[in-house]
Design an enzyme around this catalytic site. Structure first.
Site, PDB file in Angstrom:
ATOM      1  CE  LYS A  23      -3.872  -0.283   2.264  1.00 39.43           C
ATOM      2  NZ  LYS A  23      -4.416  -0.651   3.355  1.00 39.43           N
ATOM      3  NE  ARG A  93      -6.844   3.883   4.600  1.00 36.02           N
ATOM      4  CZ  ARG A  93      -8.074   3.663   3.954  1.00 36.02           C
ATOM      5  NH1 ARG A  93      -8.068   2.486   3.627  1.00 36.02           N
ATOM      6  NH2 ARG A  93      -8.827   4.408   3.910  1.00 36.02           N
ATOM      7  N   GLY A 102      -7.991  -7.566   4.435  1.00 35.56           N
ATOM      8  CA  GLY A 102      -9.103  -7.905   5.518  1.00 35.56           C
ATOM      9  C   GLY A 102      -8.282  -8.225   6.552  1.00 35.56           C
ATOM     10  CG  MET A 104      -2.821  -7.286   9.514  1.00 38.03           C
ATOM     11  SD  MET A 104      -0.988  -7.047   8.965  1.00 38.03           S
ATOM     12  CE  MET A 104      -1.271  -6.616   7.412  1.00 38.03           C
ATOM     13  NE  ARG A 337      -6.091  -4.670  -2.533  1.00 43.04           N
ATOM     14  CZ  ARG A 337      -6.692  -4.961  -1.308  1.00 43.04           C
ATOM     15  NH1 ARG A 337      -5.747  -5.031  -0.233  1.00 43.04           N
ATOM     16  NH2 ARG A 337      -7.901  -5.017  -1.041  1.00 43.04           N
ATOM     17  CG  HIS A 455      -3.251 -44.626   3.287  1.00 43.95           C
ATOM     18  ND1 HIS A 455      -4.359 -44.653   2.922  1.00 43.95           N
ATOM     19  CD2 HIS A 455      -2.685 -45.471   2.458  1.00 43.95           C
ATOM     20  CE1 HIS A 455      -4.433 -45.327   1.771  1.00 43.95           C
ATOM     21  NE2 HIS A 455      -3.529 -45.906   1.382  1.00 43.95           N
ATOM     22  CB  SER A 765      13.531 -40.517  -6.956  1.00 49.63           C
ATOM     23  OG  SER A 765      12.238 -39.829  -6.712  1.00 49.63           O
ATOM     24  CB  CYS A 832       8.734 -38.942  -6.334  1.00 50.04           C
ATOM     25  SG  CYS A 832       9.555 -40.011  -5.053  1.00 50.04           S
ATOM     26  CE1 TYR A 852      11.231 -37.370 -11.140  1.00 47.99           C
ATOM     27  CE2 TYR A 852      13.444 -37.808 -12.319  1.00 47.99           C
ATOM     28  CZ  TYR A 852      12.327 -38.313 -11.284  1.00 47.99           C
ATOM     29  OH  TYR A 852      12.513 -39.454 -10.782  1.00 47.99           O
TER      30      TYR A 852
HETATM   31  C1  PEP Z   1       8.434 -40.484   0.108  1.00 51.30           C
HETATM   32  O1  PEP Z   1       8.990 -40.732   1.218  1.00 51.30           O
HETATM   33  O2  PEP Z   1       8.714 -39.051   0.085  1.00 51.30           O
HETATM   34  C2  PEP Z   1       8.114 -41.274  -0.733  1.00 51.30           C
HETATM   35  C3  PEP Z   1       7.541 -40.736  -2.023  1.00 51.30           C
HETATM   36  O3  PEP Z   1       7.406 -42.442  -0.558  1.00 51.30           O
HETATM   37  P1  PEP Z   1       6.153 -42.842   0.237  1.00 51.30           P
HETATM   38  O4  PEP Z   1       5.388 -41.627   0.588  1.00 51.30           O
HETATM   39  O5  PEP Z   1       5.454 -43.943  -0.426  1.00 51.30           O
HETATM   40  O6  PEP Z   1       6.691 -43.319   1.548  1.00 51.30           O
END
Ligand code: PEP
Ligand code: MG
Length: 882
Positions: A23, A93, A102, A104, A337, A455, A765, A832, A852
Site C-alpha cells: 500500500k 492503515r 482484510g 489486519m 493494488r 495415507h 529420486s 517424488c 524433474y
Molecule cells: C517419500 O517418502 O517421499 C515417498 C515418496 O515415498 P512414500 O510416501 O511412499 O513413503
C-alpha cells in the site's frame, strides 16, 4: 547511517515494496505519477520487526522519527493535529509486502476529540458530518486499538435508531450522533477503566501499535501460512490525511477494479456509496450502487476516475483494485493494488494483457498464482449456499475440491452405497491401503488422525479427491457408526460437506459445481512449457491415474507405488500367501501368482504414458499392512492356506513392530526376501518388452527404483538381484532394451553418503516425505497433533510435510545432489515426495538443479506453472546481476 523508518509519500516508489509494504509503495507511486492522493507518510516494515524485537514497544528513536514526520505532514497539508483552526485528521492503515486483504486493521478519522469535533462542525457548517466522523473514530479505535468488541457499539446504534424510529445510519441527525459519541465514550470508559484518549499524538501511537500488533493476530497468521508469507516480513503502517466521503450528498466512497475480478472482462467493475466512509462499503450496512451509476451522480469525478483507471492499468500493466473517495465532488485515490481475482479470470486477464501488448508471455506466466489452478480442476461448492452454511469443524486441507455426501464409516459401505447410486463421504479414524476402493467410491474423505503425507492425504491427492485430514476434534465411535463434532452426533446416512481446499467441514448438503477448464488454460500451460527447465512427472499407480496425469501434461511417472496394486480383491490372497510362506519355494509359488497381475498393471501404465519414462518403485510398506485384522478375515485366510487360526495369529504377532515406519520395510524387504525383487523385476521388464513390441516407435527404458536405501551395499545387493533377473529376460527375448536402476533418497544417511550411493545408481529420486519424517524425527502420521503448538509459538511457520523445509531437509537434498554428481556425472535427479507439487518447493528444486519434479496428477499443472515461474525468476535475477 542509522536506519530510516519513515518515508513521506513523495520519498517512496513502487519498487520499495519490501520496506513500505504494497500500500505504501503504491501510494508513493501514485503520488509520483501525479494522481490525487491525500498526502502522508509510511512507517516501514522494519519498524514493525523492530517493534517485535523490542518486546512489542516502539523505541525512542522510531518514536522521535514518527513525531518528526507528523510535523512534515502538517507542513505539507497545512493542517495540524489538535489545531483549533485547521485540525489534521488521518487514517492509519496496515500494508504488508504481499497483500493480505482484510487480515489486519485500519483506523479512520484519527485526531478527533471534544474540541476538534466542535471546530470541524463549526467550520464546515456540517455538524452531522463532524459527529459522524467522531462516533466512527471512537468505535474503530475502541475496537481495533483497545479490543472492546464492535458489538457493544452496534447495540448502541441500534438502540438509537429504534428510539428515533429510523432504519438507516444516514437518517440519524447531528444531535443523535453527538449523543452516540458520548455514549460510545462512556462505553469505552466502562470497559477499559480509563477515559477515551483525547491527545491526537497519543491516539496515533496507539493506532500504530495496534497495526503492528495486528500482524500477529490469529487470522493473519493463518492467512500467511496458507499463502506462504513469512512472519518475518512485518507490516508497514500508512498515516494518510483524511479525505471525507461522508460530508454530504456531493461526497462518497467506492471500491473498483479495472477489470471484472470474477470473469476477467475488460470493464470497470465496482461499487460506490454516497455520503459514506470506506468501511460502509465493505461492512454492507447500506447497499452500494454499481460503479456505472456514479457517472450520473458525479459526472466530473467519474470521468476523472476513468482516466485514473487507464493510467494505473497502463502503469502497472495489471488489473488494479482501487479505493477512492469523492469529497465535495473532488476525487482522491486512497489505494491501488494488483487486484485479487478468480483463477479463471486470472488466466483470461493474463492472456488479454499479452494480446493487448501490455505484457510478455513470461510476465503473464509469473502473475498467476499456481495453487489457484486447483480450483479450476476440482469441483467447488456453490458459493451462495456455502456462505449461509455454518462451519462445524476444520482440519488439514489435505486434498482440494469440494465433496458432499452421506456419511459412511467403512470402505465396504462406501463401495456398496456408491454402487446403489448414493453419494457418500467416508469418515475414518485414519485410512489404510485396504480402504482404497472405498476412497475411490466416496466423494470425499474425512479422517480424525493423520497429516499432510498420511495415507489418506497422499492417496486422495493422487485420485484428485477431496480430503480433510487430522480432525482431532471429532469424537469417533467407528463401531457404533457415529461421531460427535461441534456438540452434535452424526450418524451413518447423515449429510456432510467437506472443503478439501480450506479444510472446513459443514453440516448438511451443499451443492457442488463441476470444474470447467477454459481455453486460456491450455494457452498459459503452453507458455509454461516453453519457459520451464524442470520436467514434470506424476505419481500414479494405475493406468487410469496415469492417463489423467497425461491429459494434465505429465511427462512421465516419477513414482509408481507398487504396493497399491496388491490391495485389489483379486491380489490380496496371493500376497497374503506369500507373507505366510515358510519356505522360499512356497514364497516363489505365491509370487508367481502375482507376477502376471503386476505385469498387466505395468503394461497398462506404460500404454497410458505413451512411451514416456516410468519409474516403478519396488515394494515399500511393512508386510503386516497386508494381513487381515478382522477375526472373520483371519479365519478365512487360515482356511485358504490350510493353516489354523492360531498359526495365522502367530504370523501376525511375529510381524508386529513397535515402529513399523522405521522397521522391516523398503529395500529391507528385498534384502530379506530377494525373490520379491526378482518377481517385480520380471514383471517390469516383461511388460516393457511386450509394450515395446506393440509400439516399435516408442523407446521403452523402464526405471526400477529401490526404496529406503541408507547404505550403498544395500543398493548393490538388491541391484544385483534386479540386474541378474532383467539381463536374463532381455537376453532371452533377443532384445537390447535398456533399463535403469536407481534409488530413493529418503533416509538422511543416504543423503550423507550420496557420493558412494551414486556409484551404484542411475538416478536419485528424493522421497521427501520420509526424508522429512526422519530428518525432523516427526512421524508423518502424527505430527498434525502437535504442529499447531509449533505454529502458535512461531517455532515453525509451515507444515514441513507440505512445504519443503529448505533449511534442514533442503540442505540434505542439495548436499546429496552435489555428492551424487561428484561421482556420477550423468546421475538423473528428481523428487517424488509430496513437495513435488508445492510451488515454493518446486522453485527450490529448480534452484538445486534437479531434473524433474513428480507429483499427483491434479498437481501436474501447478508444478508446470511453478517450474516456469522459477525459471523466469532465476533468469530475471541473473539478468539483474549482469
Ligand atoms: C517419500 O517418502 O517421499 C515417498 C515418496 O515415498 P512414500 O510416501 O511412499 O513413503
Ligand atoms: Mg517413502
Amino acid at each position: 547511517m542509522s536506519k530510516k523508518y519513515c518515508y513521506l509519500f513523495t520519498e517512496g516508489n513502487a519498487g520499495m515494496r519490501e520496506l513500505l509494504g504494497g500500500k505504501g509503495a503504491n501510494l508513493a507511486e501514485m503520488t509520483n505519477i501525479g494522481l490525487p492522493v491525500p498526502q502522508g507518510f509510511t512507517i516501514t516494515t522494519e519498524a514493525c520487526t523492530q517493534y517485535y524485537e523490542d518486546d512489542q514497544k516502539i523505541n525512542d528513536g522510531i518514536m522521535a522519527e514518527i513525531m518528526e514526520y507528523i510535523e512534515k505532514m502538517e507542513q505539507i497539508t497545512g493542517k495540524k493535529f489538535g489545531d483549533l483552526e485547521n485540525p489534521l485528521l488521518v487514517s492509519v492503515r496496515s500494508g504488508a509486502r504481499a497483500s493480505m486483504p482484510g487480515m489486519m486493521d485500519t483506523i479512520l478519522n484519527l485526531g478527533l476529540n471534544e474540541t476538534v469535533v466542535e471546530v470541524l462542525a463549526r467550520k464546515s457548517g456540517n455538524p452531522r458530518w463532524a459527529y459522524d466522523c467522531y462516533r466512527r473514530f471512537i468505535q474503530m479505535y475502541s475496537d481495533v486499538v483497545m479490543e472492546v468488541g464492535k458489538k457493544y457499539f452496534e447495540q448502541l446504534i441500534d438502540r438509537m435508531k429504534a428510539q428515533k424510529g429510523v432504519t438507516l445510519d444516514v437518517d440519524l441527525t447531528a444531535e443523535d450522533l453527538k449523543t452516540l459519541a458520548g455514549q460510545f465514550k462512556d462505553e469505552y470508559q466502562s470497559k477499559i477503566g480509563q477515559a477515551f484518549p483525547s491527545d491526537p499524538k497519543e491516539q496515533l501511537m496507539g493506532a500504530i501499535k495496534a497495526v503492528f500488533r495486528s500482524w500477529d493476530n490469529p487470522r493473519a497468521n493463518v492467512y500467511r501460512r496458507d499463502n506462504d508469507i513469512p512472519y518475518s516480513w512485518g507490516t508497514a503502517v500508512n498515516v494518510q490525511s483524511m479525505a471525507f466521503g461522508n460530508m454530504g450528498e456531493d461526497c462518497g466512497t467506492g471500491v473498483a477494479f479495472t477489470r471484472n475480478p470474477a470473469t476477467g472482462e475488460k470493464k470497470l467493475f465496482g461499487e460506490f456509496l454516497t455520503n459514506a466512509q470506506g468501511e460502509d462499503v465493505v461492512a454492507g450496512v447500506r447497499t452500494p450502487m454499481p460503479i456505472s451509476q456514479m457517472a450520473e451522480k458525479f459526472p466530473e469525478a467519474f470521468a476523472q476516475f476513468q482516466k485514473v483507471c487507464a493510467i494505473l492499468e497502463d502503469h502497472y500493466r495489471d488489473m488494479q483494485d482501487m479505493e477512492f473517495t469523492v469529497e465535495n465532488g473532488k476525487l482522491y485515490m486512497l489505494q491501488t493494488r494488483n487486484g485479487k481475482r478468480t483463477p479463471a479470470s486470472a488466466l483470461k486477464i493474463a492472456c488479454d494483457l499479452v494480446d493487448e501488448g501490455q505484457i510478455s508471455e513470461e510476465k503473464a506466466v509469473s502473475m498467476i498464482e499456481p495453487r489457484s489452478l486447483d480450483t479450476l480442476l476440482h469441483p467447488q461448492f456453490d458459493g451462495k449456499v456455502l456462505k449461509a452454511t455454518p462451519v462445524i469443524g476444520s482440519a488439514l486441507a489435505a486434498s482440494p475440491g469440494a465433496a458432499c455426501g452421506k456419511i459412511v464409516f467403512t470402505a465396504e459401505d462406501a463401495k456398496a452405497w456408491a454402487e446403489r447410486g448414493e453419494k457418500v463421504v467416508l469418515v475414518r479414524l485414519e485410512t489404510s491401503p485396504e480402504d482404497i476402493e472405498g476412497m475411490k467410491a466416496a466423494q470425499g474423505i474425512l479422517t480424525v488422525r493423520g497429516g499432510m503425507t498420511s495415507h489418506a492425504a497422499v492417496v486422495a491427492r493422487g485420485m484428485g479427491k477431496c480430503c480433510v485430514s487430522g480432525c482431532a476434534a471429532i469424537k469417533m465411535d467407528e463401531e457404533g457408526k457415529c461421531f460427535e463434532l461441534s456438540g452434535k452426533t452424526f450418524r451413518e446416512g447423515d449429510w456432510l460437506s467437506l472443503d478439501g481446499s480450506t479444510g472446513k467441514i459443514y453440516d448438511g448438503a451443499i451443492p457442488t459445481v463441476d470444474a470447467v477448464i477454459g481455453g486460456e488454460f491450455g494457452r498459459v500451460m503452453g507458455w509454461c512449457d516453453k519457459y520451464r527447465r524442470l520436467q514434470v512427472r506424476t505419481n500414479a499407480d494405475t493406468p487410469y491415474d496415469a492417463a489423467q496425469a497425461r491429459t494434465f501434461g505429465a511427462q512421465g511417472i516419477g513414482l509408481c507405488r507398487t504396493e497399491h496394486m496388491f490391495f485389489n480383491e483379486d491380489r490380496i490372497p496371493a500376497i497374503r500367501e506369500m507373507i505366510c510362506s515358510e519356505t522360499v519355494e512356497q514364497r516363489e509359488k505365491a509370487l508367481a501368482k502375482l507376477e502376471p497381475m503386476q505385469r498387466g498393471d505395468f503394461e497398462g501404465i506404460y500404454e497410458a504414458m505413451e512411451g514416456c519414462p516410468v519409474t516403478i518403485r519396488f515394494l515399500d510398506p511393512p508386510l503386516h499392512e497386508f494381513l487381515p485384522t478382522d477375526e472373520a478375515d483371519i479365519a478365512l485366510l487360515a482356511k485358504d492356506l490350510g493353516k489354523t487360526v492360531a498359526d495365522i495369529k502367530n504370523i501376525i504377532a511375529s510381524l508386529h513392530e513397535f515402529n513399523p515406519m522405521m522397521g522391516h520395510r523398503g529395500c529391507r524387504l528385498a534384502v530379506t526376501y530377494p525373490e520379491i525383487a526378482a518377481m517385480q523385476t520380471r514383471a517390469v521388464i516383461k511388460a516393457a518388452l511386450n509394450v515395446q513390441a506393440r509400439h516399435p516407435d516408442w523407446n521403452m527404458v523402464p526405471e526400477i527404483m529401490i526404496p529406503l536405501v541408507g547404505e550403498v551395499k544395500e543398493l548393490r545387493y538388491v541391484k544385483g538381484v534386479v540386474v541378474k533377473t532383467a539381463d536374463e529376460i532381455i537376453a532371452a527375448a533377443g532384445s537390447s532394451m535398456k533399463y535403469l536402476v536407481g534409488t530413493m533418497i529418503e533416509i538422511p544417511r543416504a543423503a550423507l553418503t550420496a557420493d558412494e550411493i551414486a556409484k551404484e545408481a542411475d538416478f536419485f529420486s528424493f522421497g521427501t516425505n520420509d526424508l522429512t519424517q526422519m530428518t525432523f524425527g516427526f512421524s508423518r502420521d502424527d505430527a498434525g497433533k502437535f504442529l499447531g503448538a509449533y505454529y502458535d509459538k512461531k517455532i515453525y511457520e509451515n507444515d514441513p510435510f507440505a512445504k519443503l523445509d529448505q533449511t534442514g531437509v533442503g540442505r540434505l537434498v542439495d548436499m546429496a545432489c552435489k555428492l551424487g554428481r561428484s561421482t556420477n556425472s550423468t546421475l538423473h535427479l528428481g523428487i517424488c515426495g509430496e513437495h513435488g507439487g508445492d510451488p515454493a518447493s518446486v522453485e527450490f528444486c529448480h534452484r538445486t538443479g534437479l531434473d524433474y519434479v513428480s507429483c499427483s496428477p491434479f498437481r501436474v499443472p501447478i508444478a508446470r506453472l511453478a517450474a516456469a515461474q522459477a525459471a523466469i525468476k532465476c533468469n530475471n535475477e541473473a539478468a539483474a546481476q549482469k
